[in-house]
Design an enzyme around this catalytic site. Structure first.
Site, short mmCIF file in Angstrom:
data_model
loop_
_atom_site.label_atom_id
_atom_site.label_comp_id
_atom_site.label_asym_id
_atom_site.label_seq_id
_atom_site.Cartn_x
_atom_site.Cartn_y
_atom_site.Cartn_z
CB SER A 175 -67.66 -14.13 -6.83
OG SER A 175 -66.80 -13.32 -6.06
N GLY B 10 -64.60 -10.91 -4.75
CA GLY B 10 -65.24 -10.20 -3.65
C GLY B 10 -64.55 -8.85 -3.41
CB ILE C 26 -59.20 -16.44 -0.59
CG1 ILE C 26 -59.15 -17.68 -1.50
CG2 ILE C 26 -58.38 -15.29 -1.18
CD1 ILE C 26 -57.79 -18.29 -1.70
CB CYS D 112 -69.37 -11.07 5.18
SG CYS D 112 -68.90 -11.23 3.47
CE LYS E 249 -71.69 -17.20 -4.36
NZ LYS E 249 -70.38 -16.90 -4.99
CG ASN F 134 -70.44 -18.08 -0.77
OD1 ASN F 134 -69.35 -18.62 -0.96
ND2 ASN F 134 -70.57 -16.77 -0.67
N GLY G 118 -66.79 -27.24 -5.50
CA GLY G 118 -66.50 -28.30 -6.46
C GLY G 118 -67.63 -29.34 -6.53
N GLY H 34 -72.41 -24.39 -8.05
CA GLY H 34 -71.94 -25.47 -7.20
C GLY H 34 -71.54 -26.68 -8.01
C1 FMN Z 1 -60.90 -19.71 -4.39
C2 FMN Z 1 -62.34 -19.28 -4.24
C3 FMN Z 1 -62.63 -17.96 -3.94
C4 FMN Z 1 -63.96 -17.55 -3.79
N1 FMN Z 1 -64.23 -16.23 -3.53
C5 FMN Z 1 -65.52 -15.81 -3.44
C6 FMN Z 1 -65.84 -14.43 -3.20
O1 FMN Z 1 -64.95 -13.57 -3.12
N2 FMN Z 1 -67.15 -14.08 -3.11
C7 FMN Z 1 -68.17 -15.01 -3.23
O2 FMN Z 1 -69.35 -14.64 -3.13
N3 FMN Z 1 -67.89 -16.32 -3.47
C8 FMN Z 1 -66.61 -16.73 -3.57
N4 FMN Z 1 -66.34 -18.05 -3.82
C9 FMN Z 1 -67.45 -19.03 -3.96
C10 FMN Z 1 -67.78 -19.30 -5.43
O3 FMN Z 1 -68.17 -18.13 -6.10
C11 FMN Z 1 -68.89 -20.37 -5.55
O4 FMN Z 1 -70.05 -19.90 -4.89
C12 FMN Z 1 -68.48 -21.71 -4.92
O5 FMN Z 1 -67.13 -21.98 -5.14
C13 FMN Z 1 -69.32 -22.88 -5.43
O6 FMN Z 1 -69.17 -23.07 -6.81
P1 FMN Z 1 -68.15 -24.16 -7.46
O7 FMN Z 1 -68.42 -25.48 -6.79
O8 FMN Z 1 -68.44 -24.16 -8.92
O9 FMN Z 1 -66.77 -23.65 -7.16
C14 FMN Z 1 -65.01 -18.49 -3.95
C15 FMN Z 1 -64.70 -19.83 -4.27
C16 FMN Z 1 -63.39 -20.24 -4.42
C17 FMN Z 1 -63.10 -21.68 -4.76
#
Ligand code: FMN
Length: 336
Positions: free
Chosen positions: A39, A64, A89, A148, A183, A210, A235, A261
């Site tokens: 997401s 989201g 964001i 949230c 989540k 998250n 990241g 993650g």
């Molecule tokens: C720019 C951005 C926006 C995100 N928006 C949401 C969101 O709206 N809802 C949500 O549950 N997680 C959101 N996340 C979290 C990601 O879904 C994910 O859980 C988190 O980035 C860890 O994974 P990654 O290391 O592969 O990015 C967001 C992450 C990023 C980087």
């Protein structure tokens, strides 16, 4: 609440002959493969249509979605960090009614299941958004973002408290028969009772994790850098934390876990499967390479072939202990 027939089954068209990469997340939601997009990092799926074979993905978790439109947080909203990024964001989105109107029709024509990521500030919010998604063709399931603020409990996040997390999950569960994923947040001392409360409240699956709460400092060092002060770290930097959480939760619940993650390559996917995840989501890495998730599907299929496996399932849980291990909340340095 509407009972409905199963809408998504693993397609055969794109599968390697004899290889079954499907993932059963419960309540009729069977993903064609274990590689999802996270997401907030893949929009509503339609933005990437020209560069990505979207229909080959395991599932899409859309941005989201809240009851009312949100303009998001003040800028700056993102900054790079070693091994990752910080974002705040602030759930910018057009609101659930517009999301349904603009995107659900397209999703309904896709083979890939789309899970709508739902956010809110009260149990009522989550339930109302869910009601508006319930029964909409093209909505394959719900992923609850419970990181949230719960306005009713002094603004503390639902995700950091087992009773609040259980309460919102149970209320959404009563409002829909759609597959329900919840989540987990890493920003807690002990994630296990929270995961258990969510399972007991009727979630079909967990997604973990998250982002981690963090801040950055402005170049002039006279204030925090992000407009919202706090941001979420994502990241490769967060992978060890996410691995630890999946490892702990896999020993605490029976429902499936989808890991997230820092996935950037096949080795990350294999690591998450080894600690008990049934599938993974790719997030931040998509910004650098939107084609990565589809490539990971092919690489996982090839890896199964190399190992003579007809499914990725034997790769799940191989690094879990035979006996339940001590929780990380007991500490790392100190040994009794
Ligand atoms: C720019 C951005 C926006 C995100 N928006 C949401 C969101 O709206 N809802 C949500 O549950 N997680 C959101 N996340 C979290 C990601 O879904 C994910 O859980 C988190 O980035 C860890 O994974 P990654 O290391 O592969 O990015 C967001 C992450 C990023 C980087």
């Amino acid at each position: 609440m509407t009972a409905r027939p199963t809408t998504h089954h693993a397609p055969e068209a794109v599968a390697t002959p004899g290889l079954d990469l499907s993932v059963d997340l419960g309540r009729g939601l069977v993903l064609p493969n274990p590689i999802l997009v996270a997401s907030g990092t893949f929009g509503y799926g339609i933005e990437y249509g020209d560069v990505v074979e979207v229909d080959r993905l395991g599932a899409i978790c859309c941005k989201g979605t809240t009851l009312k439109p949100r303009i998001g947080n003040p800028t700056p909203r993102v900054t790079e960090t070693p091994g990752g990024m910080l974002n705040s964001i602030g759930l910018q989105n057009p609101g659930v009614d517009t999301v349904v109107e603009k995107y659900a029709g397209t999703w309904a024509g896709w083979r890939v299941p789309v899970l709508v990521n739902v956010a809110g500030e009260s149990v009522k919010d989550y339930v109302e958004v869910t009601r508006r998604l319930d029964g909409v063709p093209g909505v394959a399931g719900i992923e609850l973002n419970i990181s949230c603020p719960n306005v009713g409990r002094g603004g503390l996040q639902f995700a950091i408290d087992a009773s609040a997390a259980g309460e919102v999950t149970a209320a959404v569960r009563r409002a829909t028969d759609l597959p329900l994923l919840v989540k987990l947040s890493p920003n807690v001392a002990d994630v296990r009772p929270i995961a258990k409360a969510i399972e007991d409240a009727g979630a079909d699956a967990l997604t973990a994790i998250n982002t981690l709460s963090g801040i950055a400092v402005s170049p002039s060092r006279d204030r925090p850098l992000l407009g919202n002060v706090f941001g979420g770290l994502s990241g490769p930097a967060i992978k060890p934390v996410a691995l630890r959480i999946v490892y702990e939760v896999a020993q605490s619940v029976r429902i499936p876990i989808v890991a997230i993650g820092g996935v950037t390559e096949l080795a990350d996917v294999l690591d998450y499967l080894a600690v008990g995840a049934v599938a993974v989501q790719v997030g931040t890495a998509i910004f650098a390479d939107p084609t990565l998730p589809v490539r990971l599907i092919d690489e996982l299929a090839a890896e199964c072939g190399r190992r003579g496996l007809d499914s990725h399932r034997p790769l799940i849980g191989t690094a879990l202990p035979k006996k339940r291990s001590a929780p990380s909340a007991k500490g790392v340095e100190y040994r009794p």
